[in-house]
Every structure is written in structure tokens, then in C-alpha cells.
Design a protein around this motif. Structure first.
Motif, short mmCIF file in Angstrom:
data_model
loop_
_atom_site.label_atom_id
_atom_site.label_comp_id
_atom_site.label_asym_id
_atom_site.label_seq_id
_atom_site.Cartn_x
_atom_site.Cartn_y
_atom_site.Cartn_z
N CYS A 35 9.86 8.47 0.10
CA CYS A 35 8.97 7.30 0.04
C CYS A 35 9.53 6.63 -0.20
CB CYS A 35 9.43 7.32 -1.68
SG CYS A 35 8.35 8.99 -2.92
N THR A 39 8.60 3.46 2.20
CA THR A 39 7.82 1.76 1.88
C THR A 39 8.95 0.92 1.35
OG1 THR A 39 8.85 2.50 -0.35
CG2 THR A 39 6.31 3.19 0.22
N ASP A 93 1.74 5.69 -4.78
CA ASP A 93 2.61 4.67 -4.07
C ASP A 93 2.90 3.88 -2.65
OD1 ASP A 93 4.44 2.01 -4.93
OD2 ASP A 93 5.70 3.70 -3.73
N THR A 103 3.39 -2.15 -2.55
CA THR A 103 3.08 -1.12 -3.21
C THR A 103 2.81 -1.62 -4.40
OG1 THR A 103 5.76 -1.70 -3.44
CG2 THR A 103 5.81 0.28 -1.77
N LEU A 104 3.36 -0.33 -5.01
CA LEU A 104 2.15 -0.75 -6.54
C LEU A 104 2.87 -2.09 -7.09
CD1 LEU A 104 2.51 3.24 -8.44
CD2 LEU A 104 0.71 1.32 -8.15
N PRO A 235 9.00 4.85 -6.49
CA PRO A 235 7.44 4.38 -7.45
C PRO A 235 7.34 4.60 -8.51
CG PRO A 235 7.30 6.30 -5.28
CD PRO A 235 8.76 6.30 -5.77
N ARG A 238 8.51 1.31 -9.99
CA ARG A 238 7.55 -0.12 -9.99
C ARG A 238 6.35 0.08 -10.59
NH1 ARG A 238 9.56 0.91 -4.00
NH2 ARG A 238 8.32 2.83 -3.83
#
Length: 609
Positions: A35, A39, A93, A103-104, A235, A238
Motif C-alpha cells: 500500500c 500510494t 484505498d 487515497t481515502l 489505508p 486514512r
């Protein structure tokens, strides 16, 4: 000897969460790495979040420890819950990052909450589309598949091909044999890594705690302006932050809705049939040639002023140097120093609608979109909430644009909805960073070399940034002038005011944008809070209401802070309501010019030296 046994026992305790939950730790750690690689802002370049690997180790170790101390009956359920939440958050995410380059975010979560079953089905189908599967989402799904196959092998070996079983069994046997031989080294290494992870992660954990304990969305936003603010590098963080931010805004939305239901207008004389409010962005008054700046950045506004119907105000400041904070102050009838919060007071467009005005809001910033920073979310949530939007506005635009000139076309399309009495609000991108993107290539006049003598201490890059800012100011000059032209033949009054100022290499400073965390002193106030403001009246308006134009002329040199703007607007409309205060109306003989102008709730502008 006893000491060695104690150390050995301690090391065994440290290793227990990893020994007991090796599969959980391995796969969740890999999930976190994937992740982050996909991201994080610099993940595709040379740099990741500096403390990614140690902080991720600490986070997963804590989860493994929780599983270790849980009763055996409960453990499988909690582990399954962790898997479900972490994998789901990761897929969503990373999908958002691939699909929306973001992202979120709180806004994205808000949009998800408004998603119906059809849209949810489309989302699930899109996750398994070929283009998504070969993106970062595919790596998450691949890890999930390997994890599931591994779990099946451990639980139901007869479901897995023999070759796979032999391979996995061989890897496990060799790994266990090797780890047993070097167990003491491994235990020391894990202990050292754990201590190192705690030390390296301490600051971000403290910053995250501060972020997640803000009392209002404004507090949260201001925390994010600090230099060493929390990095929500995973994620799940977030997601939790987005839920928290939406919870905070929901409280203020509830207050605003309750207030909107109680809005009362005693009478309205419709003094001004057409009131136009133009809200600019990031406009340093000292970069306007209308106010004496050496570069010709505002020739059209200066020309309008010389014609005698544009009145320039000379001593106006903004209460904050953050757009979202300013918007809450200039839309609410709350002023600095009043009891309660801004959301305890009516929003001025609600009063205009209640009085019978047709209210149009045309914005180039505050429309809900997936890729939206917290700042835009904080500034726009009370404008975009369906109930509050309906209470404030009759007409809105639906698209954001690269340049502000497209807002003029939006108004042309919506103009047919105007009635006899109208409040029209334009909200521009203005000089918002990045400055280079705020004016088309064919509209750029200034070059970096033009500032060699004006700013000899700046390097070539800094001079170009300064040129880009001034080009944005010049472009803004053309936009506001075009808006004025649209009301030349109408019975209209136009007010222009930006949200706040902007640093752009002021004095000897090698800095641009805004210093959110710095203490407000005279220099900072001069750059970030001094703003231009003017009022323009059409010929027809002046003929019909010469007394108002005289009041505008008489007030042009008075001290003013824009948190009181709604009171002047109510006066121009002839709206009588319980919240209106004559002493806050800049055009009134009763206007209180001695009212303290408090910046950021901390500094008295008129006492700064």
C-alpha cells in the motif's frame, strides 16, 4: 546466570507474538508495504515515508501482541476481523488512488455514504476489470490470494495440489531449522528492531494522536498545516481519520441545520435588486498596482476606479489566512468575539433566500469531488450538505474548471434563472497555489528576469515563482472586470473581496504561500492578512440610490475586517432580522471602527508593530 535467564525469558516474551502469529505478521506487513509503495506521494520516485518500515513493524507487532494475549476462543474471530478490515481498507484505498489519484479522504468517504446499490455493484465489477487488475489493486488482490491459499493449505491440506504442499512444507521446515539455529541472534535483532521502531515512530504517533483529538474540523485542519503534522501512511489510518473528520463536521452540520430551521426575516425592502459578491483567493494587497505595486498587475480595476464608480478600500484585513476558516466567518453572521461558535449563527444566504432573493452560487473550488484535500472539505462541507445547500442556494454550477474565465460561461448558462431580486456569489480560484497554473499560457506577461532589479536577492527559480504569482494577479484582474461588465447595464452593486492574503517573497523572505504555524507579527500580518477590497456600482444603481454610493465613498478609508461582511450585505438588501447589527455594517454611521481586529483569534492587528 540468573541474569542470563531473565534476559532469555524477556527475549522469548518479545518473540512470542511473532512465533504465535507468523502468518498474520508476514502478510499484514507485506500488505502495508504494498500500500505504501503504491500510494505514498513519492513512492514512485526515490523517496518513501522515512519511517515506513520501522513504524509498520511496530504497528503490526502491536496487532500480533493483541492476538497473542486474547483467549483462544476469541482469537480466530478477532484475527478474521483484522484481516477483513485491513484488506478491505487497502483495496478501497489503492483503488481510489488508481482511479482518482487520491487515497481515502473525508469527502470520498462522504460520497461512498451516498452510493446506492447499483453504484456499489459497479465499483465491485470495476475492481476486477483488466486495467484495475494490472494496477496497484492487482498487487493487493494477489497478496490476498496467496494468503488465502496458504491458509487453505494449513487448514485443509487435501484441497491444495501436492506440489504446492511439498514446496510450502520444505520452506517451513528449512525456515524453522534455520531460525532455531540462530534463535538468540533473531531474538536480539527483534528486540533491537522493536526499540528502534518505537523511537522512530514516537513523533508520528504523538502527531497522529493530536490530529485525532481535535475538537472541530477547523482544529484538525489547522493541525495539518503544522510542519511536522502526522503522516497517515496506511489505508486504515486514512479510513479512521476520514470517519473522524466526518463525525466532527456532522456535529456542526446538525447545529447549522437546526439554526437554518429557525431563521427569521422580519422584513425586506429589496434595497439593491442585484447584489454581486466576488470572493477572490490568496490576494496579497501589496501585489496590486491598484494599491501602489510597481508591476502593472491590476490595470483594468485601476481604470474602473478612475472612472469613479469603483471605490477602493484601503484598510481591510482578513480574520484568518486559511480559506476554510475565512469562509465560515464571512458566510456566518458570527463575528470574532461573539459567544458560541460560527455554526450557532445563520448563514447569510439563508437569510437572503428567506427574504425572497434568488441566490446563485458559482464556485471554482467548493464542489464535492473525490480528490479533495482536507482544506477544501473543511471549507465546503457546509456549502455542499444537501439540506444546507438547499437552504442557501437556488442555483449552483456543477463543474470545476482549470481557469476562472469558465465561471463566466457558467453564469451565462444560469442567468436565465435570475429573478427580479438576485444575490449572485462568484468564488474564484484566483491566485491559489500553484501560481503557474492560475493563468493560461497566452495570458502571461511577466517573466522571472523582470524582477532582477526589483528583487536582486532572489534566485532564478524564486523570481519565476514571483512572476507566476503576479501573472495570476493580472489574470484575476481580467476576470473580475469581466464580471463587472456583465452588470454594467443592470441595477447592480458588486463587492470584491478575497479570502486572505499570500506570501510571495515579501521583504527579505525566501518564502511563498502562507506560514500557518508561525506567530502573527506585523510582517506576517502585512503579507497574509492585508487584502484588497472594492465596491462597484452601475450607473443605474447610483442614479436610483445616490445615498448608498455616498456611504460607500465615505467608508473607503475606515478600518475593517471581513468577518463582518454579512451585516453590510444584509443592509444593502434591506433585510431586517434579529441577528443584524448596525455597528458591524461598514456603510452605517453607527459602524464601530474601534472594534478590535483579531487575527487567528490571537493577535490584534492594530497593535502589531
Amino acid at each position: 546466570m540468573k541474569y542470563l535467564k531473565t534476559v532469555s525469558h524477556l527475549l522469548q516474551i518479545v518473540m512470542t507474538p511473532l512465533r504465535s502469529n507468523w502468518a498474520f505478521f508476514t502478510f499484514i506487513y507485506l500488505l502495508g508495504c504494498i500500500c505504501a509503495w503504491v500510494t505514498l506521494p513519492d513512492a514512485r520516485g526515490a523517496k518513501l515515508y522515512d519511517n515506513l518500515y520501522p513504524e509498520l513493524f511496530l504497528d503490526v507487532y502491536v496487532l500480533a501482541t493483541i492476538l497473542t494475549i486474547l483467549p483462544r476462543r476469541v482469537k480466530p474471530w478477532i484475527r478474521g476481523f483484522f484481516y477483513f478490515v485491513l484488506y478491505t481498507a487497502a483495496v478501497v484505498d489503492v483503488y481510489c488512488f488508481v482511479k482518482f489519484q487520491s487515497t481515502l479522504t473525508p469527502t470520498m468517504l462522504l460520497l461512498v455514504g451516498e452510493t446506492d446499490s447499483r453504484e456499489a455493484g459497479e465499483f465491485i465489477r470495476s475492481c476486477v476489470s483488466p486495467d484495475i487488475l494490472i494496477s496497484g489493486v492487482g498487487w493487493v488482490l494477489l497478496l490476498m490470494a496467496v494468503h488465502i491459499l496458504t491458509a487453505i493449505k494449513l487448514r485443509f491440506p487435501h484441497f491444495v495440489p501436492r506440489n504446492w504442499c511439498r514446496l510450502v512444507r520444505s520452506i517451513l521446515v528449512q525456515s524453522r531449522f534455520f531460525l532455531h539455529r540462530v534463535r538468540h541472534v533473531t531474538e536480539f535483532a527483534v528486540l533491537a528492531l522493536l526499540v528502534f521502531s518505537i523511537v522512530m515512530s514516537a513523533h508520528n504517533k504523538a502527531a497522529t494522536l493530536k490530529l485525532m483529538t481535535g475538537k472541530t474540523i477547523g482544529d484538525v485542519e489547522h493541525t495539518l498545516t503544522e510542519k511536522d503534522h502526522a503522516v497517515l501512511y496506511q489505508p486504515i489510518y486514512r479510513l479512521v481519520f476520514s470517519i473522524y473528520a466526518n463525525t466532527l463536521t456532522a456535529k456542526q452540520v446538525d447545529k447549522l441545520i437546526a439554526t437554518a430551521d429557525k431563521v427569521r426575516v422580519d422584513s425586506c425592502s429589496f434595497t439593491s435588486p442585484n447584489i454581486v459578491l466576488i470572493i477572490g483567493e490568496s490576494y496579497n494587497r501589496h501585489h496590486s498596482s491598484q494599491y501602489g505595486y510597481v508591476m502593472p498587475t491590476a490595470p483594468r480595476q485601476t481604470k474602473l476606479e478612475h472612472k469613479g464608480r469603483l471605490v477602493k478600500y484601503t484598510d481591510v484585513v482578513s480574520p484568518w489566512n486559511l480559506t476554510s476558516f475565512v469562509f465560515k466567518h464571512i458566510f456566518s453572521l458570527y463575528t470574532v468575539g461573539d459567544k458560541g461558535e460560527w455554526c450557532d449563527y445563520p448563514l447569510f444566504p439563508e437569510l437572503f433566500r428567506k427574504a425572497g432573493y434568488h441566490v446563485t452560487f458559482i464556485t471554482n473550488q467548493f464542489l464535492p469531488k473525490a480528490k479533495e484535500a482536507v482544506y477544501d472539505f473543511s471549507g465546503g462541507f457546509f456549502l455542499n450538505n444537501p439540506k444546507l445547500s438547499a437552504a442557501q442556494f437556488d442555483t449552483r454550477n456543477t463543474e470545476l474548471h482549470q481557469y476562472d474565465e469558465d465561471l463566466l460561461e457558467d453564469y451565462d448558462k444560469l442567468q436565465s434563472q435570475d429573478t427580479e431580486n438576485n444575490l449572485i456569489i462568484f468564488h474564484l480560484l484566483g491566485q491559489h497555489v500553484s501560481y503557474r497554473q492560475r493563468s493560461p499560457k497566452d495570458r502571461k506577461k511577466f517573466k522571472g528576469d523582470d524582477y532582477k532589479e526589483l528583487k536582486p536577492g532572489l534566485n532564478a527559480r524564486e523570481r519565476q515563482i514571483l512572476a507566476d504569482y503576479d501573472n495570476a494577479v493580472l489574470y484575476n484582474d481580467s476576470i473580475v472586470t469581466e464580471i463587472v461588465k456583465k452588470f454594467e447595464n443592470k441595477d447592480a452593486i458588486v463587492i470584491y473581496v478575497p479570502d486572505h492574503g499570500e506570501e510571495c517573497f515579501e521583504g527579505d523572505m525566501h518564502f511563498f504561500c502562507r506560514m500557518h504555524s508561525a506567530k502573527v507579527d506585523a510582517r506576517l500580518a502585512h503579507a497574509e492578512f492585508d487584502i484588497p477590497m472594492w465596491i462597484w456600482c452601475s450607473r443605474k444603481y447610483i442614479r436610483q440610490r445616490p445615498e448608498i454610493f455616498r456611504e460607500v465613498m465615505a467608508s473607503r478609508n475606515k478600518r475593517y475586517m471581513t468577518d463582518a461582511l454579512p451585516h453590510m450585505l444584509l443592509y444593502l438588501a434591506g433585510i431586517s432580522c434579529p441577528e443584524y447589527k448596525d455597528r458591524l455594517n461598514l456603510l452605517s454611521p453607527a459602524y464601530d471602527e474601534t472594534r478590535p481586529r483579531i487575527l487567528k483569534n490571537s493577535a490584534d492587528y492594530d497593535k502589531l508593530k
